[in-house]
Design a protein around this motif. Structure first.
Motif, PDB file in Angstrom:
ATOM      1  N   ASP A 184      89.935  35.300  38.683  1.00 11.74           N
ATOM      2  CA  ASP A 184      91.270  35.414  38.152  1.00 11.74           C
ATOM      3  C   ASP A 184      91.328  36.734  37.467  1.00 11.74           C
ATOM      4  OD1 ASP A 184      93.403  34.775  36.663  1.00 11.74           O
ATOM      5  OD2 ASP A 184      92.747  33.282  35.590  1.00 11.74           O
ATOM      6  N   LEU A 185      92.097  37.567  38.304  1.00  9.97           N
ATOM      7  CA  LEU A 185      92.335  38.915  37.850  1.00  9.97           C
ATOM      8  C   LEU A 185      93.473  39.225  37.071  1.00  9.97           C
ATOM      9  CD1 LEU A 185      91.112  40.940  41.112  1.00  9.97           C
ATOM     10  CD2 LEU A 185      89.903  40.864  38.774  1.00  9.97           C
ATOM     11  N   ALA A 186      93.538  39.654  35.999  1.00  9.16           N
ATOM     12  CA  ALA A 186      94.484  40.004  35.189  1.00  9.16           C
ATOM     13  C   ALA A 186      95.000  41.551  35.589  1.00  9.16           C
ATOM     14  CB  ALA A 186      94.147  39.938  33.621  1.00  9.16           C
ATOM     15  N   PHE A 187      96.088  42.078  35.203  1.00  8.06           N
ATOM     16  CA  PHE A 187      96.371  43.434  35.675  1.00  8.06           C
ATOM     17  C   PHE A 187      95.352  44.571  35.090  1.00  8.06           C
ATOM     18  CE2 PHE A 187      98.917  47.261  36.094  1.00  8.06           C
ATOM     19  CZ  PHE A 187      99.184  47.293  37.533  1.00  8.06           C
ATOM     20  N   ASP A 188      95.077  44.328  33.691  1.00  6.44           N
ATOM     21  CA  ASP A 188      93.998  45.173  33.063  1.00  6.44           C
ATOM     22  C   ASP A 188      92.788  45.356  33.837  1.00  6.44           C
ATOM     23  OD1 ASP A 188      95.829  45.859  31.086  1.00  6.44           O
ATOM     24  OD2 ASP A 188      95.276  44.548  29.716  1.00  6.44           O
ATOM     25  N   ALA A 189      92.360  44.283  34.457  1.00  7.74           N
ATOM     26  CA  ALA A 189      91.000  44.243  35.162  1.00  7.74           C
ATOM     27  C   ALA A 189      91.275  44.899  36.690  1.00  7.74           C
ATOM     28  CB  ALA A 189      90.490  42.880  35.347  1.00  7.74           C
ATOM     29  N   LEU A 190      92.499  44.902  37.034  1.00  4.13           N
ATOM     30  CA  LEU A 190      92.786  45.526  38.099  1.00  4.13           C
ATOM     31  C   LEU A 190      92.880  47.317  38.142  1.00  4.13           C
ATOM     32  CD1 LEU A 190      93.375  45.102  41.426  1.00  4.13           C
ATOM     33  CD2 LEU A 190      95.839  44.935  40.612  1.00  4.13           C
ATOM     34  N   ARG A 380      96.329  30.597  38.691  1.00  2.00           N
ATOM     35  CA  ARG A 380      95.384  31.126  39.996  1.00  2.00           C
ATOM     36  C   ARG A 380      95.341  32.648  39.657  1.00  2.00           C
ATOM     37  NH1 ARG A 380      97.143  26.258  41.396  1.00  2.00           N
ATOM     38  NH2 ARG A 380      95.700  25.005  42.589  1.00  2.00           N
ATOM     39  N   GLY A 381      95.636  33.150  38.631  1.00  4.02           N
ATOM     40  CA  GLY A 381      95.541  34.571  38.814  1.00  4.02           C
ATOM     41  C   GLY A 381      96.917  35.224  38.350  1.00  4.02           C
ATOM     42  N   SER A 382      97.031  36.356  37.430  1.00  2.00           N
ATOM     43  CA  SER A 382      98.560  36.672  37.151  1.00  2.00           C
ATOM     44  C   SER A 382      99.056  37.705  38.331  1.00  2.00           C
ATOM     45  CB  SER A 382      98.528  37.132  35.639  1.00  2.00           C
ATOM     46  OG  SER A 382      97.474  38.221  35.878  1.00  2.00           O
ATOM     47  N   VAL A 383      97.960  38.131  39.038  1.00  2.42           N
ATOM     48  CA  VAL A 383      98.316  39.146  40.104  1.00  2.42           C
ATOM     49  C   VAL A 383      97.787  38.622  41.320  1.00  2.42           C
ATOM     50  CG1 VAL A 383      96.488  40.708  39.471  1.00  2.42           C
ATOM     51  CG2 VAL A 383      98.253  41.559  40.653  1.00  2.42           C
TER      52      VAL A 383
END
Length: 418
Positions: A184-190, A380-383
């Motif tokens: 579950d990847l948020a943009f800050d983690a990407l 399911r993840g914001s991105v």
């Protein structure tokens, strides 16, 4: 060939998708509401789900690649984006004299470029594929959807059963459970991953509000300043493992090692050493296309986070959708509705931890949906993040290399007189 080292970390446990997203009749937005008009959406209602293939281990996947390579080689004259492919030659013969002269002008420009530079096989592939693309686009100019469907049928591009060539598959089974990643990847983690792969600036695309098949242009933006915005994404966050064996992004390095292991040994396919970490936000759309940026290949897509709608089409029908869609979004909606009604094409809605295999014999569009329109896709993840690896079809790659590296290679683009 030296066997690739085993991945240093095991794949994370795959989160099972509790709802079969392929049964949700997803809705996509073609244009946003604005001062020039209201919102325009399209709902998939009748399009069948892409074939599901069980791959319990690497041997099973290698067998599938071998079968599809054999099938693709035997039909290459009906789908390969090359000027001397019979389906392209026929289109050129049907062009009016003015358009044929435009093709000759294009050929003269290519010949002038070749005369002043030394080119690699991939450069020459690009020239010849682009030349064939111009011919296709000219042929489509005055064609209706029904005419395109008829030509696709005559070429054998319209699959009528799972025994026919398929443009895309949903892979399932133990091999997928082992290799696929789900996070579950948020943009800050990407953002740190984008920085490691792209450097201080990232190549970012934004889809137009007025027409989902238009782009506002690709721009370089400081990765530290990237923020999540709808309609935004990048297809160019990549790493060339031929130059440097580790990217520092474990998510992509793990995928490279696992796909390398898969192909050792494999007589059908060779791995393109450039891998992709494709990220997109809701309402980003990749219009229908046949991948020709490199020679014919399979693509293994692992949806890591978010949701993607892969809409597979017969190659010529998909190219028609983009041809008309870039010009008129309302005509695009009418064409999509008609094709859905006819059950032409197939659909693969991927959630985290799922994998699709895309063949070179068809075309496809990719939509990043918004949960507002299809609530089952929420959570399911914001991105949307995809790991993608390209596998060259070895027999076709070798045959093209031999032909295009000859001194007389521009002759493959010669436009014959009537």
């Amino acid at each position: 060939m030296k066997r690739a080292a085993s991945p240093s970390k095991p794949a994370k446990a795959v989160k099972r998708v509790p709802v079969d997203l392929n049964q949700t009749h997803p809705v996509v937005r073609l244009r946003a509401a604005g001062k020039d008009g209201g919102e325009l959406t399209f709902k998939f209602q009748h399009t069948p789900v892409a074939p599901r293939v069980k791959v319990q281990d690497a041997d099973a996947l290698r067998d599938l690649l071998g079968q599809e390579t054999t099938r693709s080689v035997s039909t290459s004259g009906t789908w390969a984006r090359q000027p001397r492919a019979p389906w392209i030659e026929q289109m050129v013969r049907e062009l009016c004299p003015e358009k044929r002269e435009l093709l000759r002008y294009r050929l003269r420009r290519v010949q002038a470029e070749v005369a002043t530079s030394k080119e690699s096989f991939l450069d020459r592939w690009g020239h010849s594929a682009d030349f064939a693309s111009i011919a296709i686009d000219m042929w489509l100019d005055d064609k209706s959807l029904e005419e395109v469907l008829q030509r696709a049928k005559e070429l054998g591009q319209m699959s009528t059963s799972q025994e026919d060539a398929q443009p895309g598959f949903i892979l399932e089974g133990d091999w997928v459970d082992l290799v696929a990643r789900s996070e579950d990847l948020a943009f800050d983690a990407l953002r740190p991953m984008i920085t490691k792969l792209s450097g201080p600036e990232a190549h970012v695309y934004t889809v137009s509000k007025e027409n989902c098949f238009e782009q506002e242009g690709a721009v370089w933006r400081p990765t530290a300043q990237l923020t999540p915005q709808e309609r935004q994404g990048s297809l160019n966050t990549t790493w060339d493992y031929k130059k440097t064996p580790r990217s520092g992004v474990e998510l992509l390095d793990d995928y490279f090692l696992r796909i390398s292991e898969l192909l050792q040994p494999c007589d059908a396919a060779d791995l393109n050493q450039r891998l992709y970490l494709i990220w997109k936000l809701p309402h980003y759309v990749t219009s229908y296309h046949q991948d020709t940026h490199v020679p014919p290949h399979f693509t293994l897509y692992n949806q890591v986070s978010g949701v993607s709608i892969f809409h597979f089409m017969p190659v010529l029908v998909g190219l028609y959708l983009t041809h008309v869609g870039q010009r008129n979004v309302f005509e695009l909606k009418r064409a999509l509705e008609r094709l859905d009604e006819l059950r032409v094409g197939s659909l693969a809605v991927l959630g985290p931890g799922q994998v699709a295999l895309i063949a070179p014999t068809g075309s496809h569009g990719v939509w990043v949906p918004c949960p507002h329109y299809t609530p089952a896709m929420a959570g399911r993840g914001s991105v949307s993040v995809i790991r993608a690896a390209e596998l060259f079809l070895r027999p076709i790659f070798q045959a093209l290399s031999e032909r295009l590296m000859k001194d007389d290679w521009p002759d493959v683009m010669k436009v014959e007189d009537d």
